[in-house]
Design a protein around this motif. Structure first.
Motif, mmCIF file in Angstrom:
data_model
loop_
_atom_site.group_PDB
_atom_site.id
_atom_site.type_symbol
_atom_site.label_atom_id
_atom_site.label_comp_id
_atom_site.label_asym_id
_atom_site.label_seq_id
_atom_site.Cartn_x
_atom_site.Cartn_y
_atom_site.Cartn_z
ATOM 1 N N GLY A 105 -12.260 -23.209 -18.660
ATOM 2 C CA GLY A 105 -11.784 -21.746 -19.730
ATOM 3 C C GLY A 105 -11.592 -20.753 -18.297
ATOM 4 O O GLY A 105 -10.857 -20.360 -17.770
ATOM 5 N N THR A 106 -13.004 -20.019 -18.236
ATOM 6 C CA THR A 106 -12.927 -18.856 -17.389
ATOM 7 C C THR A 106 -12.683 -19.376 -15.808
ATOM 8 O O THR A 106 -12.015 -18.221 -15.139
ATOM 9 N N ARG A 107 -12.862 -21.047 -15.474
ATOM 10 C CA ARG A 107 -12.933 -20.408 -14.790
ATOM 11 C C ARG A 107 -11.453 -20.871 -14.211
ATOM 12 O O ARG A 107 -11.257 -20.548 -12.800
ATOM 13 N N GLN A 108 -11.004 -21.485 -14.543
ATOM 14 C CA GLN A 108 -9.313 -21.272 -14.640
ATOM 15 C C GLN A 108 -8.885 -20.286 -14.746
ATOM 16 O O GLN A 108 -7.541 -20.558 -14.088
ATOM 17 N N ARG A 109 -9.279 -19.650 -15.757
ATOM 18 C CA ARG A 109 -7.682 -18.485 -16.424
ATOM 19 C C ARG A 109 -9.118 -17.640 -14.987
ATOM 20 O O ARG A 109 -7.826 -16.590 -14.123
ATOM 21 N N TYR A 110 -9.051 -17.356 -14.713
ATOM 22 C CA TYR A 110 -9.958 -16.133 -13.068
ATOM 23 C C TYR A 110 -9.778 -16.526 -11.992
ATOM 24 O O TYR A 110 -10.236 -16.113 -11.196
ATOM 25 N N GLY A 111 -9.173 -18.185 -11.666
ATOM 26 C CA GLY A 111 -9.460 -18.616 -10.569
ATOM 27 C C GLY A 111 -10.861 -18.115 -9.704
ATOM 28 O O GLY A 111 -10.862 -18.340 -8.363
ATOM 29 N N LEU A 112 -11.838 -19.212 -10.445
ATOM 30 C CA LEU A 112 -13.140 -19.075 -9.913
ATOM 31 C C LEU A 112 -13.319 -20.855 -9.416
ATOM 32 O O LEU A 112 -14.840 -21.312 -9.377
ATOM 33 N N GLY A 113 -12.371 -21.562 -8.753
ATOM 34 C CA GLY A 113 -13.015 -22.791 -8.395
ATOM 35 C C GLY A 113 -12.716 -24.082 -9.230
ATOM 36 O O GLY A 113 -12.264 -23.807 -10.769
ATOM 37 N N PRO A 114 -12.357 -25.022 -8.649
ATOM 38 C CA PRO A 114 -12.177 -26.470 -9.492
ATOM 39 C C PRO A 114 -13.684 -26.919 -11.122
ATOM 40 O O PRO A 114 -15.000 -26.003 -10.528
ATOM 41 N N VAL A 115 -13.650 -27.419 -11.748
ATOM 42 C CA VAL A 115 -14.354 -27.195 -12.821
ATOM 43 C C VAL A 115 -15.357 -28.410 -12.009
ATOM 44 O O VAL A 115 -15.293 -29.767 -11.015
ATOM 45 N N ASP A 116 -16.582 -27.696 -12.185
ATOM 46 C CA ASP A 116 -17.671 -29.192 -12.537
ATOM 47 C C ASP A 116 -18.099 -29.953 -13.077
ATOM 48 O O ASP A 116 -18.904 -29.350 -14.153
ATOM 49 N N PRO A 117 -17.467 -30.763 -12.787
ATOM 50 C CA PRO A 117 -18.376 -32.458 -13.987
ATOM 51 C C PRO A 117 -19.103 -32.107 -14.245
ATOM 52 O O PRO A 117 -19.986 -32.808 -16.037
#
Length: 216
Positions: free
Chosen positions: A112-124
């Motif tokens: 949610g937050t990473r994608q919403r605010y462009g904070l980088g790729p998902v950290d698996p």
């Protein structure tokens, strides 16, 4: 009149929902403290620049739990228990923030937050850690809720709102709530409470940037 500065993010949403549930006589003001045009003004209210912030009689109070406690006391409500159930309320708030709520937050941050605010790729790796904690804590929470409608035996309390902080955002996180029947029933009960279902009704509050539901 007290002022509650808020946004649509999870913890500010929690504070607004609490105020709406209590019928608090306050002014709701949407805020974006990290906006350079606003940051200096809000830094005087909260050094971390985070909402929610409650301003009352020239004093400020920040952190959603503290604000909920203050609003409940001001309303003369038992939503935040001040009776012998207070330790039980605190136990679930504390446990949730270290376990179930924390797990939901970890996974929601990635999808949610990473994608919403462009904070980088998902950290698996972080997703896996969050999902493992979610499974362990959800099993414990589900067992507790199997024989009761809400966390406290006496009924709905702020502990329920706090525990469910991230569940309205679960479309983005994609955590398997359906695997836990008692949690699902409890979440449905909360969703039938107008103040929890739509705390921003009637308020001027821009929508959060869209993120698609998590693909499973």
């Amino acid at each position: 009149m007290p002022t509650l500065y808020f946004s649509r993010n999870p913890n500010p949403r929690l504070a607004v929902a609490t105020a709406k549930y209590l019928g608090s006589e306050i002014e709701f003001v949407w805020a974006s403290p990290f906006d350079p045009a606003s940051s200096e003004r809000f830094r005087k209210l909260n050094p971390s620049l985070r909402v929610p912030i409650l301003v009352e009689d020239g004093t400020t109070l920040w952190e959603a739990d503290a604000i909920a406690c203050r609003l409940s006391m001001s309303a003369g409500s038992t939503f935040w228990r001040l009776d012998p159930e207070l330790p039980e309320l605190i136990r679930w708030i504390s446990w949730g923030k270290a376990n179930f709520v924390h797990a939901c937050d970890m996974v929601h941050f990635e999808f949610g937050t990473r994608q919403r605010y462009g904070l980088g790729p998902v950290d698996p790796v972080k997703v896996a850690e969050g999902e493992a904690l979610f499974r362990a804590s959800a099993a414990q929470l589900d067992a507790h809720l199997e024989t009761r409608a809400f966390l406290l035996d006496s009924g709905l309390s702020y502990a329920d709102f706090r525990m469910a902080t991230f569940l309205p955002f679960n479309a983005a996180a994609g955590l398997p709530l359906a695997d836990y029947p008692a949690i699902s029933r409890w979440n449905d009960r909360l969703s039938r409470i107008p103040a929890w279902a739509d705390p921003f009704a009637g308020l001027a509050a821009p929508e959060l940037p869209f993120v698609p539901p998590r693909a499973r």
